[in-house]
Motif scaffolding. Sequence first.
Motif, short mmCIF file in Angstrom:
data_model
loop_
_atom_site.label_atom_id
_atom_site.label_comp_id
_atom_site.label_asym_id
_atom_site.label_seq_id
_atom_site.Cartn_x
_atom_site.Cartn_y
_atom_site.Cartn_z
N GLY A 1 33.96 33.22 34.50
CA GLY A 1 35.26 33.85 34.61
C GLY A 1 35.18 35.24 35.24
N GLY A 2 36.23 35.62 35.96
CA GLY A 2 36.34 36.98 36.46
C GLY A 2 35.50 37.31 37.67
N THR A 3 35.11 36.30 38.48
CA THR A 3 34.25 36.58 39.63
C THR A 3 35.05 36.81 40.91
N GLY A 4 36.37 36.56 40.89
CA GLY A 4 37.19 36.72 42.09
C GLY A 4 37.62 38.15 42.33
N THR A 5 38.65 38.30 43.16
CA THR A 5 39.13 39.64 43.51
C THR A 5 40.57 39.86 43.05
N GLY A 6 41.06 39.00 42.16
CA GLY A 6 42.41 39.14 41.66
C GLY A 6 42.54 40.26 40.64
N PRO A 7 43.78 40.55 40.23
CA PRO A 7 44.00 41.66 39.28
C PRO A 7 43.36 41.45 37.91
N GLY A 8 43.14 40.20 37.53
CA GLY A 8 42.55 39.95 36.21
C GLY A 8 41.06 39.69 36.22
N ASP A 9 40.41 39.82 37.38
CA ASP A 9 38.98 39.50 37.49
C ASP A 9 38.14 40.72 37.13
N MET A 10 38.00 40.94 35.82
CA MET A 10 37.36 42.16 35.33
C MET A 10 35.83 42.12 35.45
N VAL A 11 35.22 40.93 35.35
CA VAL A 11 33.76 40.86 35.41
C VAL A 11 33.26 41.43 36.73
N ARG A 12 33.89 41.04 37.82
CA ARG A 12 33.48 41.55 39.13
C ARG A 12 33.68 43.06 39.22
N ARG A 13 34.79 43.53 38.73
CA ARG A 13 35.06 44.98 38.79
C ARG A 13 34.05 45.77 37.98
N ILE A 14 33.75 45.26 36.78
CA ILE A 14 32.89 46.02 35.86
C ILE A 14 31.44 46.01 36.31
N LEU A 15 30.91 44.82 36.62
CA LEU A 15 29.49 44.70 36.89
C LEU A 15 29.10 45.11 38.31
N SER A 16 30.07 45.18 39.22
CA SER A 16 29.74 45.59 40.59
C SER A 16 30.10 47.06 40.84
N ARG A 17 30.61 47.73 39.83
CA ARG A 17 31.07 49.12 40.01
C ARG A 17 29.90 50.06 40.29
N ARG A 18 30.10 50.93 41.29
CA ARG A 18 29.08 51.93 41.60
C ARG A 18 29.10 53.05 40.57
N GLU A 19 27.91 53.46 40.18
CA GLU A 19 27.80 54.57 39.25
C GLU A 19 26.69 55.50 39.72
N GLY A 20 27.01 56.80 39.82
CA GLY A 20 26.02 57.77 40.26
C GLY A 20 25.55 57.54 41.68
N GLY A 21 26.45 56.99 42.52
CA GLY A 21 26.08 56.74 43.90
C GLY A 21 25.28 55.48 44.11
#
Length: 437
Positions: free
Chosen positions: A275-295
């Motif tokens: 779940g959550g691997t797409g780019t829709g508004p509810g796809d939180m897994v992709r947003r959370i795990l691919s988020r850049r942190e500290g550059g």
Amino acid sequence: MTATADAEAAANELTPLADYLGSVLRRLRALPPLDLDLTQAHGNVLAEDVVAPHSFPAFDQAAVDGYAARWEDISGGGRGPSYVPAPSGTPGGRTIRLNVVGDLGAASWRPVRLTPGSCFSVAAGAPLPVAADVVVPVEWTDQGMAAVEIFRTPKRGYGVRRAGEELPAGTLLARAGTYVSPALVAVFAATGIGHVVVRPSPRVVIVATGDELVDVGRGSQPGQVVDANSHALTAAAAEVGALAYRVGICDDDPEGLRGLLEDQTLRADLIITTGGTGTGPGDMVRRILSRREGGRAGPVTFTDVALYPGTALGFGTVGAEEVPVVCLPGDPGAALIGFEVLARPAIQLLAGAEPVFRPSVRAHLLETVSSPAGLREFRPAHVAERRGGGYTVQPLSGGPFTLSGLAEANGLLVLGERVTTAAAGSTVDVLLMDRRR
């Protein structure tokens, strides 16, 4: 631009499945080897070649219940046997009588020797007397106790198993990478092996994500979807031989998901999310795990793969131990296909098993099918062997998204990226599924 041209242009922006799988599997390594007691080794894969330390059989022994004798005595070439008239209907017109000088069972250990005209009553598995080179089956005799009459003469060596006849000491029993089956456990035990070095079964944790998910035991309704994925993927991981653990449902909460994954790294060799691997508004897994942190890029990279169904897949590592994580789509059909394509090979590689992919065959297609341009499609199908050789494949109704089709399938019809129509009568590739029916 036509709709077909638009679809082809979009597909050209996707990563070919073969390239994606290669990039993922190159990042994985088989788990470190483990020395296990033989009783715990079944289901694992050998990490080292195994050589027989002792012969099997360990000593000359009887293969059948009967009478251990010298063949020259029962064939007429010896001096000791007595010949008597044969019972009515016995071939040859005479029988041979030998003195029975003792009984030998599987637990007998004292060495004994045959003298001319004598024999021993033996049980299957009993050590053979010195000089014995044949065992006459019980049913070929009158089953006498002090003396026995033999009605039929077996060939020299009948009923005898010589030491090392099957497996001499030093025989290569199995190579590294071999699956430890029950029969192989028997071979190891019979040749004196009590421990083997294996790759441990991967510990796989399955997490379903989504605010909409509810647990099984109820029906879906608007705003709620029963979590079928975590149950199905846990079963799929166990079928491969993994130690599978279903964590359950995780809401679309960034801190909750991060904390859950961090906790699971302590007991996992691989984590699978769904779940959550797409780019829709509810796809939180992709947003959370691919988020850049500290550059730096996120721990998981999400890729749009030329795969149908379920183009969006994720792979990376989480936690200080850098435990691999595979992120699959939320649709149940796409999740199961994604498991077959990506997660199953990853589990096989961690386990040290070869080959990592399911076996495939070329099959005669029984029905014309169409397929999306630019995507490699995996469609549920039924495979059957043809009389006279070869295979036929019947696509199941409903296409790749139908759970009922996946449940009935014993194979997956594979249609390449350049295939938009496969005609009935053409030859296609089919992955063979494990189905114990």
